[in-house]
Design a protein around this motif. Structure first.
Motif, PDB file in Angstrom:
ATOM      1  N   GLN A 197     -21.686   1.820 -13.009  1.00  0.00           N
ATOM      2  CA  GLN A 197     -22.786   2.556 -12.367  1.00  0.00           C
ATOM      3  C   GLN A 197     -23.886   2.953 -13.358  1.00  0.00           C
ATOM      4  O   GLN A 197     -25.053   3.012 -12.989  1.00  0.00           O
ATOM      5  CB  GLN A 197     -22.253   3.801 -11.643  1.00  0.00           C
ATOM      6  N   THR A 198     -23.515   3.224 -14.616  1.00  0.00           N
ATOM      7  CA  THR A 198     -24.567   3.629 -15.564  1.00  0.00           C
ATOM      8  C   THR A 198     -25.509   2.455 -15.850  1.00  0.00           C
ATOM      9  O   THR A 198     -26.714   2.632 -15.975  1.00  0.00           O
ATOM     10  CB  THR A 198     -23.972   4.166 -16.890  1.00  0.00           C
ATOM     11  N   ARG A 250     -26.073  -0.067 -13.726  1.00  0.00           N
ATOM     12  CA  ARG A 250     -26.849  -0.308 -12.511  1.00  0.00           C
ATOM     13  C   ARG A 250     -27.992   0.708 -12.384  1.00  0.00           C
ATOM     14  O   ARG A 250     -29.114   0.356 -12.055  1.00  0.00           O
ATOM     15  CB  ARG A 250     -25.958  -0.244 -11.260  1.00  0.00           C
ATOM     16  N   GLN A 251     -27.679   1.957 -12.673  1.00  0.00           N
ATOM     17  CA  GLN A 251     -28.723   2.982 -12.542  1.00  0.00           C
ATOM     18  C   GLN A 251     -29.827   2.788 -13.573  1.00  0.00           C
ATOM     19  O   GLN A 251     -31.005   2.986 -13.272  1.00  0.00           O
ATOM     20  CB  GLN A 251     -28.107   4.379 -12.634  1.00  0.00           C
ATOM     21  N   ALA A 252     -29.447   2.373 -14.785  1.00  0.00           N
ATOM     22  CA  ALA A 252     -30.468   2.138 -15.822  1.00  0.00           C
ATOM     23  C   ALA A 252     -31.398   1.006 -15.378  1.00  0.00           C
ATOM     24  O   ALA A 252     -32.619   1.091 -15.557  1.00  0.00           O
ATOM     25  CB  ALA A 252     -29.805   1.799 -17.150  1.00  0.00           C
ATOM     26  N   GLN A 253     -30.834  -0.036 -14.776  1.00  0.00           N
ATOM     27  CA  GLN A 253     -31.679  -1.147 -14.308  1.00  0.00           C
ATOM     28  C   GLN A 253     -32.578  -0.694 -13.155  1.00  0.00           C
ATOM     29  O   GLN A 253     -33.679  -1.208 -12.981  1.00  0.00           O
ATOM     30  CB  GLN A 253     -30.819  -2.340 -13.870  1.00  0.00           C
ATOM     31  N   GLN A 254     -32.091   0.267 -12.388  1.00  0.00           N
ATOM     32  CA  GLN A 254     -32.889   0.746 -11.256  1.00  0.00           C
ATOM     33  C   GLN A 254     -34.018   1.669 -11.696  1.00  0.00           C
ATOM     34  O   GLN A 254     -34.902   1.994 -10.912  1.00  0.00           O
ATOM     35  CB  GLN A 254     -31.990   1.427 -10.221  1.00  0.00           C
ATOM     36  N   ARG A 255     -33.968   2.111 -12.961  1.00  0.00           N
ATOM     37  CA  ARG A 255     -35.054   2.957 -13.476  1.00  0.00           C
ATOM     38  C   ARG A 255     -35.995   2.189 -14.398  1.00  0.00           C
ATOM     39  O   ARG A 255     -37.074   2.655 -14.716  1.00  0.00           O
ATOM     40  CB  ARG A 255     -34.460   4.135 -14.268  1.00  0.00           C
ATOM     41  N   LEU A 311     -34.278  -0.292  -3.249  1.00  0.00           N
ATOM     42  CA  LEU A 311     -33.711  -1.005  -4.400  1.00  0.00           C
ATOM     43  C   LEU A 311     -34.375  -2.357  -4.624  1.00  0.00           C
ATOM     44  O   LEU A 311     -34.452  -2.850  -5.742  1.00  0.00           O
ATOM     45  CB  LEU A 311     -32.221  -1.301  -4.153  1.00  0.00           C
ATOM     46  N   TYR A 323     -15.108   2.354  -6.815  1.00  0.00           N
ATOM     47  CA  TYR A 323     -16.015   3.161  -5.982  1.00  0.00           C
ATOM     48  C   TYR A 323     -15.232   4.178  -5.163  1.00  0.00           C
ATOM     49  O   TYR A 323     -15.501   4.366  -3.986  1.00  0.00           O
ATOM     50  CB  TYR A 323     -16.800   2.276  -5.000  1.00  0.00           C
TER      51      TYR A 323
END
Ligand SMILES: [Zn+2]
Length: 403
Positions: free
Chosen positions: A80-81, A83-88, A154, A278
């Motif tokens: 998740q870290t 994925r979240q970094a890519q989403q920012r 997204l 998850y």
């Protein structure tokens, strides 16, 4: 020198040509100027000078693969870290991620891809590579269109608020290869078969489709559930993406109208495989039941003649670029497709959907001599596609491919 002196010969142990026809044993391909000049059974043919023959008699040859649904700006990490970094991240930070995905795709023989949308539209400005030695051709959607307050940020980033879809399309300048519209929510991983409302009316979708078609661009619609899919079909869209729980009536309509379906089954399987990661966000039993339901829909689609194109949704959690194509093929086979039919979904049908059918999708006379080489027999496919022996482009091994 005559033309025939320029040509060379390739002996394929088995040839699967992308048309869905059964694998053919011991075929001799004559290649001239990078094109396939002739294909004939090797036995009984005049056997060429060994110096001009490439012996692949221990191998199966198939066309290069295409993936008609993935997201180059997202990796398939389940972390998740990450994925979240890519989403920012901004586009400049994501270009390295895109490059890495393209390398992985090429390494798995996936040479043409259709991107299903990215948050910032980074791919619009990204150089559009040609398919070739070490290169993958990208069909770009840019930012997907979705309604304010609904699923889509997204892969879209900028919701539709007061303007219509057509107005947005005009504002964006249409610098993309196809349009991606999100017309439903995501599948629930908690509640089996939960449907969401369409995001757009049929009339609004139809207006966009008409405008895009007038400019020679296709429209791909993310839609799960009966009503969101029905609206996409009635609007005249070119492909339904995902299509979970769309129901038999919609599938029959798709068969009748020749509309493509990209069922993206492996994403659901990957959620199930990683359900422990998850905890609290997903229920493994619901995921398994949802996948079984989609397999039944795909089996029905095959029976009634829906054109199924293979897309992986790579970039989703647990769905890795390149290797996911083989995983999706395994699921098509589980749903009743013969091996050659599953390969056709990833080759000829994908090429037709992506509009590259002159160059890609089939090994045939007068086409480029592009193909993948797998060691062994068709009985070892699709698994062996994960360990290619070589990629041939224009009748020669691609230098960029290393095992
Ligand atoms: Zn997608």
């Amino acid at each position: 020198m005559t033309d025939s002196e320029l040509s060379h010969y390739i002996l394929a142990g088995w040839l699967i040509d992308g048309s869905g026809d059964k694998a053919r044993r011991r075929q001799l391909l004559i290649v001239s100027d990078g094109l396939v000049d002739a294909i004939s059974p090797a036995d009984g043919a005049d056997f060429p000078d060994p110096a001009r023959l490439t012996d692949l008699s221990h191998c199966t040859v198939v066309p290069p693969l295409l993936d008609s649904h993935l997201h180059l700006c997202m990796s398939g990490s389940i972390d998740q870290t990450v994925r979240q970094a890519q989403q920012r991240a901004g586009c400049h930070q994501l270009y390295g991620v895109i490059e890495e995905h393209l390398r992985q795709l090429f390494g798995h023989g996936v040479l043409v891809v259709r991107d299903g949308g990215d948050r910032l539209g980074c791919l619009v400005d990204y150089r559009q590579e040609r398919a070739g030695d070490g290169e993958v051709l990208i069909k770009r959607s840019g930012q997907a269109y979705f309604r304010q307050g609904r699923y889509g940020s997204l892969i879209g980033g900028r919701p539709i608020e007061t303007e219509t879809l057509v107005e947005r399309w005009e504002q964006d300048g249409q610098q993309v290869d196809q349009v991606k519209v999100v017309n439903s929510g995501l599948n629930s991983l908690h509640e089996f078969g939960r449907e969401t409302r369409p995001q757009f009316s049929t009339a609004e979708l139809a207006a966009l489709v008409a405008r895009a078609h007038a400019q020679g661009k296709k429209v791909m619609v993310h839609a799960n559930g009966r009503l969101p899919v029905r609206a996409a079909l009635d609007a005249g869209c070119d492909s339904v993406e995902h299509g979970y729980f769309m129901g038999r009536e919609n599938l029959e309509l798709m068969a009748e109208r020749g509309i493509f379906w990209v069922p993206t089954m492996y994403t659901m399987k990957a959620y199930g495989d990683h359900a422990d990661a998850y905890r609290g966000m997903a229920d493994r039993r619901v995921i398994e039941k949802t996948l079984d339901h989609q397999l039944e829909q795909v089996a029905f689609a095959r029976q009634c003649g829906v054109r199924v194109a293979l897309g992986t949704d790579a970039g989703s959690a647990g769905v890795l670029h390149g290797e996911a194509v083989v995983e999706e093929m395994k699921l098509l086979i589980k749903a009743g497709y013969r091996l050659e039919e599953a390969i056709r979904c990833a080759t000829e049908e994908n090429a037709a959907l992506l509009g590259v059918e002159r160059q890609w999708g089939r090994i045939a006379r007068a086409r480029p001599a592009n193909f993948l080489v797998t060691r062994g027999t068709p009985a070892q496919l699709p698994r062996k596609l994960s360990y290619l022996e070589a990629i041939y482009l224009g009748g020669r091994p691609a230098a960029a491919y290393r095992r």
